[in-house]
Design a protein around this motif. Sequence first.
Motif, PDB file in Angstrom:
ATOM      1  N   GLY A  47       9.028 -10.494 -15.320  1.00 52.92           N
ATOM      2  CA  GLY A  47       9.235 -11.388 -14.190  1.00 52.92           C
ATOM      3  C   GLY A  47       8.935 -10.702 -12.873  1.00 52.92           C
ATOM      4  N   ALA A  48       9.353  -9.438 -12.773  1.00 52.22           N
ATOM      5  CA  ALA A  48       9.078  -8.667 -11.562  1.00 52.22           C
ATOM      6  C   ALA A  48       7.578  -8.433 -11.423  1.00 52.22           C
ATOM      7  CB  ALA A  48       9.831  -7.344 -11.599  1.00 52.22           C
ATOM      8  N   ASN A  49       6.908  -8.152 -12.528  1.00 49.32           N
ATOM      9  CA  ASN A  49       5.466  -7.942 -12.517  1.00 49.32           C
ATOM     10  C   ASN A  49       4.756  -9.233 -12.101  1.00 49.32           C
ATOM     11  OD1 ASN A  49       3.069  -6.484 -12.912  1.00 49.32           O
ATOM     12  ND2 ASN A  49       2.867  -7.302 -14.972  1.00 49.32           N
ATOM     13  N   TYR A  50       5.206 -10.357 -12.611  1.00 55.55           N
ATOM     14  CA  TYR A  50       4.638 -11.658 -12.250  1.00 55.55           C
ATOM     15  C   TYR A  50       4.772 -11.889 -10.746  1.00 55.55           C
ATOM     16  CZ  TYR A  50       4.632 -16.703 -11.534  1.00 55.55           C
ATOM     17  OH  TYR A  50       4.408 -17.959 -11.041  1.00 55.55           O
ATOM     18  N   GLU A  51       5.931 -11.629 -10.204  1.00 53.11           N
ATOM     19  CA  GLU A  51       6.160 -11.822  -8.774  1.00 53.11           C
ATOM     20  C   GLU A  51       5.302 -10.873  -7.943  1.00 53.11           C
ATOM     21  OE1 GLU A  51       7.758 -14.239  -7.207  1.00 53.11           O
ATOM     22  OE2 GLU A  51       8.296 -15.109  -9.136  1.00 53.11           O
ATOM     23  N   THR A  52       5.113  -9.657  -8.418  1.00 52.61           N
ATOM     24  CA  THR A  52       4.266  -8.692  -7.717  1.00 52.61           C
ATOM     25  C   THR A  52       2.825  -9.179  -7.677  1.00 52.61           C
ATOM     26  OG1 THR A  52       5.688  -6.867  -8.386  1.00 52.61           O
ATOM     27  CG2 THR A  52       3.458  -6.298  -7.706  1.00 52.61           C
ATOM     28  N   ILE A  53       2.322  -9.624  -8.817  1.00 54.21           N
ATOM     29  CA  ILE A  53       0.949 -10.133  -8.879  1.00 54.21           C
ATOM     30  C   ILE A  53       0.800 -11.353  -7.984  1.00 54.21           C
ATOM     31  CG2 ILE A  53      -0.773 -11.214 -10.381  1.00 54.21           C
ATOM     32  CD1 ILE A  53       0.336  -9.407 -12.651  1.00 54.21           C
ATOM     33  N   LYS A  54       1.778 -12.216  -8.005  1.00 55.54           N
ATOM     34  CA  LYS A  54       1.750 -13.425  -7.178  1.00 55.54           C
ATOM     35  C   LYS A  54       1.700 -13.055  -5.693  1.00 55.54           C
ATOM     36  CE  LYS A  54       4.179 -17.832  -6.937  1.00 55.54           C
ATOM     37  NZ  LYS A  54       5.303 -18.627  -7.451  1.00 55.54           N
ATOM     38  N   SER A  55       2.475 -12.073  -5.304  1.00 55.71           N
ATOM     39  CA  SER A  55       2.497 -11.615  -3.920  1.00 55.71           C
ATOM     40  C   SER A  55       1.167 -10.972  -3.529  1.00 55.71           C
ATOM     41  CB  SER A  55       3.646 -10.623  -3.734  1.00 55.71           C
ATOM     42  OG  SER A  55       3.657 -10.114  -2.441  1.00 55.71           O
ATOM     43  N   SER A  77     -11.514 -11.508 -10.840  1.00 51.76           N
ATOM     44  CA  SER A  77     -11.557 -10.892 -12.171  1.00 51.76           C
ATOM     45  C   SER A  77     -10.495  -9.798 -12.297  1.00 51.76           C
ATOM     46  CB  SER A  77     -12.944 -10.354 -12.489  1.00 51.76           C
ATOM     47  OG  SER A  77     -13.331  -9.405 -11.532  1.00 51.76           O
ATOM     48  N   GLU A  78     -10.224  -9.102 -11.201  1.00 54.58           N
ATOM     49  CA  GLU A  78      -9.183  -8.068 -11.219  1.00 54.58           C
ATOM     50  C   GLU A  78      -7.801  -8.702 -11.403  1.00 54.58           C
ATOM     51  OE1 GLU A  78      -8.300  -4.346 -11.723  1.00 54.58           O
ATOM     52  OE2 GLU A  78     -10.343  -4.981 -11.280  1.00 54.58           O
ATOM     53  N   PHE A  79      -7.559  -9.836 -10.768  1.00 54.17           N
ATOM     54  CA  PHE A  79      -6.279 -10.531 -10.936  1.00 54.17           C
ATOM     55  C   PHE A  79      -6.147 -11.086 -12.361  1.00 54.17           C
ATOM     56  CE2 PHE A  79      -6.319 -10.532  -6.286  1.00 54.17           C
ATOM     57  CZ  PHE A  79      -5.020 -10.107  -6.045  1.00 54.17           C
ATOM     58  N   ILE A  80      -7.241 -11.548 -12.935  1.00 59.65           N
ATOM     59  CA  ILE A  80      -7.206 -12.044 -14.313  1.00 59.65           C
ATOM     60  C   ILE A  80      -6.775 -10.923 -15.249  1.00 59.65           C
ATOM     61  CG2 ILE A  80      -8.649 -12.868 -16.226  1.00 59.65           C
ATOM     62  CD1 ILE A  80     -10.243 -14.496 -14.105  1.00 59.65           C
ATOM     63  N   LYS A  81      -7.316  -9.740 -15.065  1.00 61.29           N
ATOM     64  CA  LYS A  81      -6.929  -8.583 -15.893  1.00 61.29           C
ATOM     65  C   LYS A  81      -5.454  -8.273 -15.734  1.00 61.29           C
ATOM     66  CE  LYS A  81     -11.434  -6.325 -15.530  1.00 61.29           C
ATOM     67  NZ  LYS A  81     -12.150  -5.195 -14.915  1.00 61.29           N
ATOM     68  N   LYS A  82      -4.954  -8.295 -14.506  1.00 59.99           N
ATOM     69  CA  LYS A  82      -3.547  -7.984 -14.257  1.00 59.99           C
ATOM     70  C   LYS A  82      -2.625  -9.000 -14.934  1.00 59.99           C
ATOM     71  CE  LYS A  82      -3.906  -5.667  -9.799  1.00 59.99           C
ATOM     72  NZ  LYS A  82      -3.483  -5.701  -8.384  1.00 59.99           N
ATOM     73  N   ILE A  83      -3.001 -10.275 -14.847  1.00 58.71           N
ATOM     74  CA  ILE A  83      -2.153 -11.333 -15.413  1.00 58.71           C
ATOM     75  C   ILE A  83      -2.146 -11.253 -16.932  1.00 58.71           C
ATOM     76  CG2 ILE A  83      -1.910 -13.829 -15.682  1.00 58.71           C
ATOM     77  CD1 ILE A  83      -3.192 -14.023 -12.819  1.00 58.71           C
ATOM     78  N   GLN A  84      -3.265 -10.922 -17.542  1.00 61.35           N
ATOM     79  CA  GLN A  84      -3.368 -10.910 -18.991  1.00 61.35           C
ATOM     80  C   GLN A  84      -2.807  -9.666 -19.642  1.00 61.35           C
ATOM     81  OE1 GLN A  84      -7.562 -11.770 -19.492  1.00 61.35           O
ATOM     82  NE2 GLN A  84      -7.132 -13.945 -19.713  1.00 61.35           N
ATOM     83  N   SER A  91       0.822 -18.378 -17.022  1.00 63.25           N
ATOM     84  CA  SER A  91      -0.303 -19.203 -17.464  1.00 63.25           C
ATOM     85  C   SER A  91      -0.785 -20.113 -16.339  1.00 63.25           C
ATOM     86  CB  SER A  91       0.054 -20.009 -18.713  1.00 63.25           C
ATOM     87  OG  SER A  91       1.077 -20.930 -18.444  1.00 63.25           O
ATOM     88  N   GLN A  92       0.125 -20.635 -15.534  1.00 61.70           N
ATOM     89  CA  GLN A  92      -0.271 -21.442 -14.377  1.00 61.70           C
ATOM     90  C   GLN A  92      -0.987 -20.575 -13.347  1.00 61.70           C
ATOM     91  OE1 GLN A  92       3.436 -23.165 -13.120  1.00 61.70           O
ATOM     92  NE2 GLN A  92       3.265 -24.886 -14.537  1.00 61.70           N
ATOM     93  N   LEU A  93      -0.501 -19.366 -13.179  1.00 60.04           N
ATOM     94  CA  LEU A  93      -1.114 -18.425 -12.251  1.00 60.04           C
ATOM     95  C   LEU A  93      -2.535 -18.083 -12.708  1.00 60.04           C
ATOM     96  CD1 LEU A  93      -0.518 -16.789  -9.679  1.00 60.04           C
ATOM     97  CD2 LEU A  93       0.313 -14.961 -11.150  1.00 60.04           C
ATOM     98  N   LEU A  94      -2.695 -17.861 -13.995  1.00 57.97           N
ATOM     99  CA  LEU A  94      -4.011 -17.562 -14.553  1.00 57.97           C
ATOM    100  C   LEU A  94      -4.967 -18.734 -14.345  1.00 57.97           C
ATOM    101  CD1 LEU A  94      -5.796 -15.577 -16.130  1.00 57.97           C
ATOM    102  CD2 LEU A  94      -4.886 -16.589 -18.238  1.00 57.97           C
TER     103      LEU A  94
END
Length: 97
Positions: free
Chosen positions: A30-38, A89-96, A67-70
């Motif tokens: 969850g923290a990782n998700y929030e970091t990527i979102k930020s 593409s860098e964000f896609i890698k981070k999310i996956q 999944s919504q973020l992706l």
Amino acid sequence: DRTFNNKSPNKMAALGKKSLSSIFKTKLSGANYETIKSELANYIEKNAPRVEAWGYLLSLEQCGNSSQLLSLVKEIQSTSGSNLSHGMSEFIKKIQR
């Protein structure tokens, strides 16, 4: 009572450890998700024209899970004509991960 009485103390301790570790892992993801979102919000603000950025930031705010973020990142990558799409593409890698 039967549930707890039928299990040995060692098994109960192992069950407790599993549930605690799964809670900890959930918080980390969850923290990782929030970091990527930020990070994505910052990237959008810096690299998109104002009108385009505003729309994407609204969509980003509505994302509730990875999944919504992706899906949003892939949409940005395919529809954005600006420099914005190059970093997706860098964000896609981070999310996956």
